[in-house]
Design a protein around this motif. Structure first.
Motif, PDB file in Angstrom:
ATOM      1  N   VAL A 271      48.729  -3.214 -17.941  1.00  0.00           N
ATOM      2  CA  VAL A 271      48.622  -3.936 -19.203  1.00  0.00           C
ATOM      3  C   VAL A 271      47.343  -3.603 -19.962  1.00  0.00           C
ATOM      4  N   ASP A 272      46.261  -3.300 -19.239  1.00  0.00           N
ATOM      5  CA  ASP A 272      45.015  -3.004 -19.942  1.00  0.00           C
ATOM      6  C   ASP A 272      45.013  -1.617 -20.569  1.00  0.00           C
ATOM      7  N   LYS A 273      46.087  -0.841 -20.307  1.00  0.00           N
ATOM      8  CA  LYS A 273      46.223   0.476 -20.919  1.00  0.00           C
ATOM      9  C   LYS A 273      47.329   0.505 -21.981  1.00  0.00           C
TER      10      LYS A 273
ATOM     11  N   ASP B 230      47.610  -1.830 -28.150  1.00  0.00           N
ATOM     12  CA  ASP B 230      47.528  -3.177 -28.725  1.00  0.00           C
ATOM     13  C   ASP B 230      47.777  -3.112 -30.224  1.00  0.00           C
TER      14      ASP B 230
ATOM     15  N   TRP C 241      48.677  -8.570 -24.311  1.00  0.00           N
ATOM     16  CA  TRP C 241      49.341  -8.269 -23.048  1.00  0.00           C
ATOM     17  C   TRP C 241      48.686  -8.971 -21.857  1.00  0.00           C
ATOM     18  N   ARG C 242      47.365  -9.061 -21.872  1.00  0.00           N
ATOM     19  CA  ARG C 242      46.645  -9.570 -20.692  1.00  0.00           C
ATOM     20  C   ARG C 242      46.902 -11.048 -20.430  1.00  0.00           C
ATOM     21  N   ASP C 243      47.490 -11.737 -21.400  1.00  0.00           N
ATOM     22  CA  ASP C 243      47.820 -13.151 -21.217  1.00  0.00           C
ATOM     23  C   ASP C 243      49.142 -13.349 -20.484  1.00  0.00           C
TER      24      ASP C 243
ATOM     25  N   GLY D 175      50.444  -6.701 -12.993  1.00  0.00           N
ATOM     26  CA  GLY D 175      50.011  -6.353 -14.346  1.00  0.00           C
ATOM     27  C   GLY D 175      50.451  -4.976 -14.775  1.00  0.00           C
TER      28      GLY D 175
END
Length: 231
Positions: free
Chosen positions: A37-39, A42, A63-65, A123
């Motif tokens: 998700v961190d990639k 956004d 996404w991180r939520d 994730g």
């Protein structure tokens, strides 16, 4: 609204200069399965917990939520999102009718859809979900079932295992066309696709109002539901 249009036009002028004059924006197909998700890019808007392909529920900042969303039976969590509407504002500001139609709303192959990502507990993006958006105009709704042709072509016409389901009590064709089909395909060793298509009138729906004899509006279902999942 005028200020928003002007700002979008100014922002897009720079983007167009960098892209050689051709406007672009990210779509659901730009999301690569297996990405953490961190990639994930956004560049979408209105993130929220999904409702099995339906309207958004709990708003998210991105996404991180995803951990705020309740997992489905599969264990995956659904994150709803929409396409960035900046290009739509740009097209309106420049009175570009073709681009206005192209960039209005969240669509794939010109069909309005609800899009969501399926993310696992680690994730990682494991799936994509597309469902026909029933809020489209009447013509778009009437032709929604045709999206299946574009999806099967995208992932190869061959190899789909399809089953035509019988009508339930009260279900009837729409102008002579009845579609109630469930399809599955193994894309590769780890990736599978499922496709459900419906084009019919449900019990109680009819082309003509039984009381007045006048033609009804919107009394039919025409939908496609598509899931792409990688283990």
């Amino acid at each position: 609204m005028l200020l928003a249009l002007a700002c979008a036009s100014a922002a897009m002028s720079g983007a167009l200069a960098e892209s050689g004059g051709r406007p672009t924006r990210l779509e659901v197909w730009d999301l690569q399965l297996g990405t953490p998700v961190d990639k994930l890019p956004d560049e979408f808007i209105d993130y929220a917990c999904g409702t099995n392909g339906g309207p958004p529920s709990l708003p998210l900042s991105g996404w991180r939520d995803v951990t705020r969303c309740r997992p489905e039976g599969s264990g995956l969590r659904e994150v709803y999102f929409r396409y960035d509407d900046e290009l739509e504002y740009w097209a309106k500001a420049n009175n570009l009718l073709t681009q206005m139609a192209q960039y209005s709303g969240t669509k794939t192959y010109g069909f309005p859809v609800t899009t969501s990502a399926l993310i696992d507990d680690g994730g990682v993006l494991r799936g994509l979900r597309l469902v026909s958006d029933p809020r489209g105009d009447l013509q778009n709704r009437d032709e929604a079932y045709l999206l299946r042709n574009f999806l099967t072509a995208r992932f190869g016409r061959d190899g789909w295992a399809c089953e035509s389901l019988p009508p339930e009590e009260g279900e009837t064709p729409v102008d002579g066309i009845f579609v109630k089909e469930r399809c599955n395909k193994q894309i590769d060793a780890a990736t599978s696709a499922s496709l459900m298509t419906r084009h019919l009138r449900k019990a109680g729906q009819s082309r003509l109002d039984p009381r007045t004899g006048r033609e009804t509006t919107g009394q039919f279902e025409s939908t496609v539901r598509f899931d792409l999942v990688r283990k």
